[in-house]
Design a protein around this motif. Structure first.
Motif, PDB file in Angstrom:
ATOM      1  N   ALA A 108      -3.872  13.361  14.330  1.00  0.00           N
ATOM      2  CA  ALA A 108      -2.358  14.252  14.495  1.00  0.00           C
ATOM      3  C   ALA A 108      -1.327  13.005  14.266  1.00  0.00           C
ATOM      4  O   ALA A 108      -0.550  13.432  13.368  1.00  0.00           O
ATOM      5  CB  ALA A 108      -2.966  14.557  16.312  1.00  0.00           C
ATOM      6  N   LEU A 109      -0.920  12.440  14.982  1.00  0.00           N
ATOM      7  CA  LEU A 109       0.202  11.535  14.768  1.00  0.00           C
ATOM      8  C   LEU A 109       0.758  11.370  13.294  1.00  0.00           C
ATOM      9  O   LEU A 109       1.770  11.742  12.732  1.00  0.00           O
ATOM     10  CB  LEU A 109       0.006  10.048  15.134  1.00  0.00           C
ATOM     11  CG  LEU A 109       0.503  10.038  16.805  1.00  0.00           C
ATOM     12  CD1 LEU A 109       0.187   8.725  17.767  1.00  0.00           C
ATOM     13  CD2 LEU A 109       1.574  10.566  17.183  1.00  0.00           C
ATOM     14  N   PHE A 110      -0.639  10.562  12.081  1.00  0.00           N
ATOM     15  CA  PHE A 110      -0.768  10.235  10.807  1.00  0.00           C
ATOM     16  C   PHE A 110      -0.147  11.929  10.109  1.00  0.00           C
ATOM     17  O   PHE A 110       0.346  12.072   9.433  1.00  0.00           O
ATOM     18  CB  PHE A 110      -1.649   9.917  10.082  1.00  0.00           C
ATOM     19  CG  PHE A 110      -1.145   8.411  10.893  1.00  0.00           C
ATOM     20  CD1 PHE A 110      -0.097   7.654  10.306  1.00  0.00           C
ATOM     21  CD2 PHE A 110      -2.060   7.594  11.484  1.00  0.00           C
ATOM     22  CE1 PHE A 110      -0.156   5.976  11.061  1.00  0.00           C
ATOM     23  CE2 PHE A 110      -2.152   5.963  11.311  1.00  0.00           C
ATOM     24  CZ  PHE A 110      -0.940   5.916  11.636  1.00  0.00           C
ATOM     25  N   GLY A 111      -1.062  13.176  11.264  1.00  0.00           N
ATOM     26  CA  GLY A 111      -1.315  14.586   9.973  1.00  0.00           C
ATOM     27  C   GLY A 111       0.502  15.312  10.279  1.00  0.00           C
ATOM     28  O   GLY A 111       0.498  16.252   9.465  1.00  0.00           O
ATOM     29  N   MET A 112       1.096  14.414  10.949  1.00  0.00           N
ATOM     30  CA  MET A 112       2.945  15.217  11.090  1.00  0.00           C
ATOM     31  C   MET A 112       3.267  14.341   9.987  1.00  0.00           C
ATOM     32  O   MET A 112       4.024  15.831   9.663  1.00  0.00           O
ATOM     33  CB  MET A 112       3.477  14.240  12.438  1.00  0.00           C
ATOM     34  CG  MET A 112       2.767  15.353  13.963  1.00  0.00           C
ATOM     35  SD  MET A 112       3.169  14.167  15.489  1.00  0.00           S
ATOM     36  CE  MET A 112       5.151  14.744  15.385  1.00  0.00           C
TER      37      MET A 112
END
Length: 461
Positions: A108-112
């Motif tokens: 999720a953090l990289f997906g942001m």
């Protein structure tokens, strides 16, 4: 000679495992890693700014677009906040152990950063249809930015398949009818008729109608669900830190078998966590850009920042709440799976054998309903790209018919096909993001340079 159903299912399982295997997951996370560093850790440095933008009205009321930036975000969230947040998290932890939640966070953090990039491009390359409505999404930045009509068409076909035969209809319909049957004792056929009528009433009104409903239902249900999860965490406050510690430790060490949990390797935790995380927040799949393109905005970077918060709300907040509830209550070690596992966690965590299951069922009802609405819109955008605005009404009639028929269909084969097509959506979209990476970087620099100049001028005056 046509393969027997069991053979066909085995073939589909093999295709599904390949599509959602390490190559795609590495590409999805790798794209996020690239944009994270090339954009200067944008999701960490500018998340407060992005959240402020979400909850503040834009001063540019004359900006081009069909709906407000907040309504566009709610439309995207209506499609992402769904059964994945309740069932998907339970599936990931049941398969990969508590460590799977850590890998969901990482994805999720990289997906942001990926979500920021794809939604920025959606606004930059958007256009209008013959009725003046906004058209945008991967189809348009693949066609006009990458100059590849083939990739654009492939994306539209895959996304339309997901809308009609996958996430947009059958799984959500079954989740709603199962929840209403078990919790409310509703007749399945009558519930299917009511659901079909409600979907028709909202979707026939187009993006403004969908965003209006999503703008009310999504925030309300998300708050109720998060507060319910917080109730579990507060009731078991002494176990929260040990649960978080278990998540972090299990992410890097194998989880031993215990209770109804069969044990999991680190690789299984990584794969199940990242796959379910991506499946839940859809970063990199190319769905959210279609909603972002409808936003009233004169800045593609601004809409990218607002859209980026969707992944934060979906996974970092809601999936985390579900995951911690499952771990603290010990539900992940039970013999239960999916929605029943989450229901058990709520019953135990809230000390409420009746209220707990009702909260999960009501959450499923509304989250699944809004997912149908969001994917109806995504399918419509793909139909317009492929066949023009004249095909919108026939598409909506087919979609509504499929919603009703979903009540009476066996899901095993459909889930597999949906999973495959959903993964295939990501491939042309990620190619587009990588090809247009310099455009994303340039637009981001332009936006922040302009913002800094305006701030400096205001301070000097």
């Amino acid at each position: 000679m046509t393969p027997a159903p069991s053979s066909l299912q085995t073939i589909l399982h093999s295709i599904d495992s390949f599509v959602w295997g390490p190559p795609l997951l590495i590409l999805l996370v790798g794209t996020g890693v690239y944009f994270t560093f090339s954009l200067g850790l944008i999701q960490f440095r500018h998340l407060p700014t992005a959240l402020k933008m979400v909850f503040s009205k834009s001063s540019n009321t004359d900006s081009k677009g069909d709906v407000s930036a907040f309504a566009a975000l709610c439309t995207a969230l209506s499609a992402t906040i769904g059964t994945g947040n309740i069932v998907g998290v339970a599936t990931a932890i049941k398969l990969g152990g508590p460590g799977a939640l850590f890998w969901m966070w990482l994805a999720a953090l990289f997906g942001m950063a990926t979500k920021y990039a794809e939604c920025l491009l959606a606004v930059k390359y958007r256009t209008t249809d013959d009725k003046g409505g906004m058209l945008g999404g991967p189809m348009y930045y693949l066609r006009d930015g990458v100059k590849s009509p083939l990739l654009a068409t492939l994306f539209a076909v895959f996304a339309l398949g997901v809308a009609l035969f996958g996430i947009g209809t059958f799984p959500q319909v079954n989740a709603i009818l199962d929840a209403s049957e078990v919790t409310l004792g509703a007749d399945r056929t009558m519930a299917a008729i009511v659901l079909t009528i409600l979907v028709a009433m909202v979707t026939l009104g187009g993006i403004k109608s969908i965003s209006r409903v999503a703008g009310k239902v999504v925030p309300t249900m998300a708050v109720i669900y998060v507060v319910s999860c917080l109730g579990i965490l507060i009731n078991n406050a002494d176990q929260v830190l040990s649960a978080i510690e278990l998540v972090i430790v299990s992410a890097f060490t194998p989880t031993a078998a215990s209770g109804g949990f069969f044990g999991a390797s680190v690789m299984l935790a990584i794969q199940s966590g990242i796959a379910r995380g991506v499946f839940s927040n859809e970063s990199g799949l190319g769905s959210a850009p279609m909603a972002a393109a409808a936003a009233k905005t004169d800045s593609c970077a601004r809409q990218g920042l607002i859209s980026m918060t969707g992944t934060f709300f979906d996974t970092i907040i809601i999936c985390t709440m579900t995951g911690l509830a499952l771990i603290i209550t010990g539900a992940w070690q039970s013999d239960l799976a999916g929605a029943m596992m989450t229901t058990h966690a709520f019953a135990v965590g809230l000390n409420a054998d009746v209220l707990g299951p009702i909260l999960v069922s009501v959450g499923l009802l509304f989250f699944a309903f809004t997912t149908i609405l969001g994917w109806n819109y995504y399918g419509e955008r793909c139909v317009v790209y492929l066949f023009g605005t004249k095909a919108i009404l026939p598409y909506k009639i087919i979609f509504i018919a499929l919603v009703f028929s979903g009540a009476f269909m066996k899901l095993d084969m459909i889930w597999l096909i949906a999973d495959i097509v959903n993964g295939l959506m990501a491939v042309p979209n990620l190619i587009g993001l990588i090809a247009l990476r310099q455009v994303v970087v340039a637009e981001t620099k332009l936006f922040f340079d302009k913002s800094l100049a305006m701030k400096t001028a205001t301070q000097q005056s």
